[in-house]
Design a protein around this motif. Sequence first.
Motif, PDB file in Angstrom:
ATOM      1  N   UNK A   1      20.606 -54.673  59.944  1.00 13.32           N
ATOM      2  CA  UNK A   1      19.595 -54.248  59.005  1.00 13.32           C
ATOM      3  C   UNK A   1      18.428 -55.243  59.033  1.00 13.32           C
ATOM      4  N   UNK A   2      17.221 -54.753  59.108  1.00  7.11           N
ATOM      5  CA  UNK A   2      16.067 -55.657  59.112  1.00  7.11           C
ATOM      6  C   UNK A   2      15.849 -56.280  57.725  1.00  7.11           C
ATOM      7  N   UNK A   3      15.326 -57.483  57.731  1.00 10.97           N
ATOM      8  CA  UNK A   3      15.011 -58.178  56.482  1.00 10.97           C
ATOM      9  C   UNK A   3      13.634 -57.703  56.025  1.00 10.97           C
ATOM     10  N   UNK A   4      13.520 -57.302  54.756  1.00 14.09           N
ATOM     11  CA  UNK A   4      12.253 -56.821  54.227  1.00 14.09           C
ATOM     12  C   UNK A   4      11.570 -57.806  53.307  1.00 14.09           C
ATOM     13  N   UNK A   5      12.345 -58.740  52.751  1.00 12.31           N
ATOM     14  CA  UNK A   5      11.780 -59.691  51.799  1.00 12.31           C
ATOM     15  C   UNK A   5      12.394 -61.063  52.025  1.00 12.31           C
ATOM     16  N   UNK A   6      11.537 -62.065  52.122  1.00  9.32           N
ATOM     17  CA  UNK A   6      11.976 -63.450  52.170  1.00  9.32           C
ATOM     18  C   UNK A   6      11.479 -64.104  50.891  1.00  9.32           C
ATOM     19  N   UNK A   7      12.419 -64.495  50.035  1.00 13.11           N
ATOM     20  CA  UNK A   7      12.083 -65.071  48.742  1.00 13.11           C
ATOM     21  C   UNK A   7      12.396 -66.556  48.762  1.00 13.11           C
ATOM     22  N   UNK A   8      11.390 -67.364  48.497  1.00 12.04           N
ATOM     23  CA  UNK A   8      11.539 -68.809  48.455  1.00 12.04           C
ATOM     24  C   UNK A   8      11.452 -69.248  47.003  1.00 12.04           C
ATOM     25  N   UNK A   9      12.499 -69.899  46.509  1.00 10.90           N
ATOM     26  CA  UNK A   9      12.541 -70.313  45.112  1.00 10.90           C
ATOM     27  C   UNK A   9      12.452 -71.838  45.049  1.00 10.90           C
ATOM     28  N   UNK A  10      11.372 -72.333  44.471  1.00  5.36           N
ATOM     29  CA  UNK A  10      11.176 -73.767  44.344  1.00  5.36           C
ATOM     30  C   UNK A  10      11.762 -74.297  43.048  1.00  5.36           C
ATOM     31  N   UNK A  11      11.857 -75.600  42.968  1.00  8.47           N
ATOM     32  CA  UNK A  11      12.391 -76.230  41.767  1.00  8.47           C
ATOM     33  C   UNK A  11      11.294 -76.630  40.799  1.00  8.47           C
ATOM     34  N   UNK A  12      10.066 -76.349  41.156  1.00 10.31           N
ATOM     35  CA  UNK A  12       8.935 -76.701  40.302  1.00 10.31           C
ATOM     36  C   UNK A  12       8.298 -77.988  40.757  1.00 10.31           C
ATOM     37  N   UNK A  13       7.024 -78.123  40.452  1.00  8.51           N
ATOM     38  CA  UNK A  13       6.321 -79.358  40.782  1.00  8.51           C
ATOM     39  C   UNK A  13       5.307 -79.650  39.698  1.00  8.51           C
ATOM     40  N   UNK A  14       5.030 -80.904  39.546  1.00  9.57           N
ATOM     41  CA  UNK A  14       4.033 -81.318  38.570  1.00  9.57           C
ATOM     42  C   UNK A  14       2.642 -81.124  39.130  1.00  9.57           C
ATOM     43  N   UNK A  15       1.651 -81.192  38.277  1.00  8.66           N
ATOM     44  CA  UNK A  15       0.282 -81.077  38.765  1.00  8.66           C
ATOM     45  C   UNK A  15      -0.040 -82.241  39.694  1.00  8.66           C
ATOM     46  N   UNK A  16      -0.950 -82.020  40.648  1.00 20.20           N
ATOM     47  CA  UNK A  16      -1.358 -83.095  41.545  1.00 20.20           C
ATOM     48  C   UNK A  16      -1.922 -84.242  40.739  1.00 20.20           C
ATOM     49  N   UNK A  17      -1.626 -85.459  41.195  1.00 12.35           N
ATOM     50  CA  UNK A  17      -2.145 -86.622  40.489  1.00 12.35           C
ATOM     51  C   UNK A  17      -2.736 -87.588  41.506  1.00 12.35           C
ATOM     52  N   UNK A  18      -3.774 -88.262  41.103  1.00  9.63           N
ATOM     53  CA  UNK A  18      -4.428 -89.230  41.974  1.00  9.63           C
ATOM     54  C   UNK A  18      -3.681 -90.547  41.940  1.00  9.63           C
ATOM     55  N   UNK A  19      -3.658 -91.213  43.047  1.00  6.64           N
ATOM     56  CA  UNK A  19      -3.056 -92.537  43.123  1.00  6.64           C
ATOM     57  C   UNK A  19      -4.158 -93.561  42.916  1.00  6.64           C
ATOM     58  N   UNK A  20      -3.915 -94.505  42.030  1.00  5.87           N
ATOM     59  CA  UNK A  20      -4.946 -95.479  41.680  1.00  5.87           C
ATOM     60  C   UNK A  20      -5.283 -96.421  42.820  1.00  5.87           C
ATOM     61  N   UNK A  21      -4.282 -96.979  43.482  1.00  2.56           N
ATOM     62  CA  UNK A  21      -4.508 -97.920  44.571  1.00  2.56           C
ATOM     63  C   UNK A  21      -3.618 -97.512  45.748  1.00  2.56           C
ATOM     64  N   UNK A  22      -4.073 -96.560  46.560  1.00  5.67           N
ATOM     65  CA  UNK A  22      -3.201 -96.017  47.602  1.00  5.67           C
ATOM     66  C   UNK A  22      -2.841 -97.009  48.703  1.00  5.67           C
ATOM     67  N   UNK A  23      -3.458 -98.164  48.751  1.00  8.31           N
ATOM     68  CA  UNK A  23      -3.149 -99.126  49.805  1.00  8.31           C
ATOM     69  C   UNK A  23      -1.962-100.015  49.463  1.00  8.31           C
TER      70      UNK A  23
END
Length: 81
Positions: free
Chosen positions: A1-23
């Motif tokens: 049987x062919x696959x008609x739907x691929x469902x990816x379920x994530x665990x959630x993520x927080x909003x993007x945040x900036x790094x103060x001193x990336x070095x």
Amino acid sequence: HPVGLLLSVGTGEGPDRLREQPWRTMHVASAVLEQATGTRAAASALEALAPLVEGLVYERLQPVDARCGVDLDTTAPELLQ
């Protein structure tokens, strides 16, 4: 049987945040850990490849919520509830 739907379920993520001193070493290590455990790349690849399979629908369920932005090594009980 062919696959008609691929469902990816994530665990959630927080909003993007900036790094103060990336070095700084800890910031670089944190960024590397996030990339190693993140699912964005896999979800992007599946989204790009799904149209190549005739009849396949790809859906990603990934809530974005500040409560999901807890670091992997967090042990603070008030953040883990």
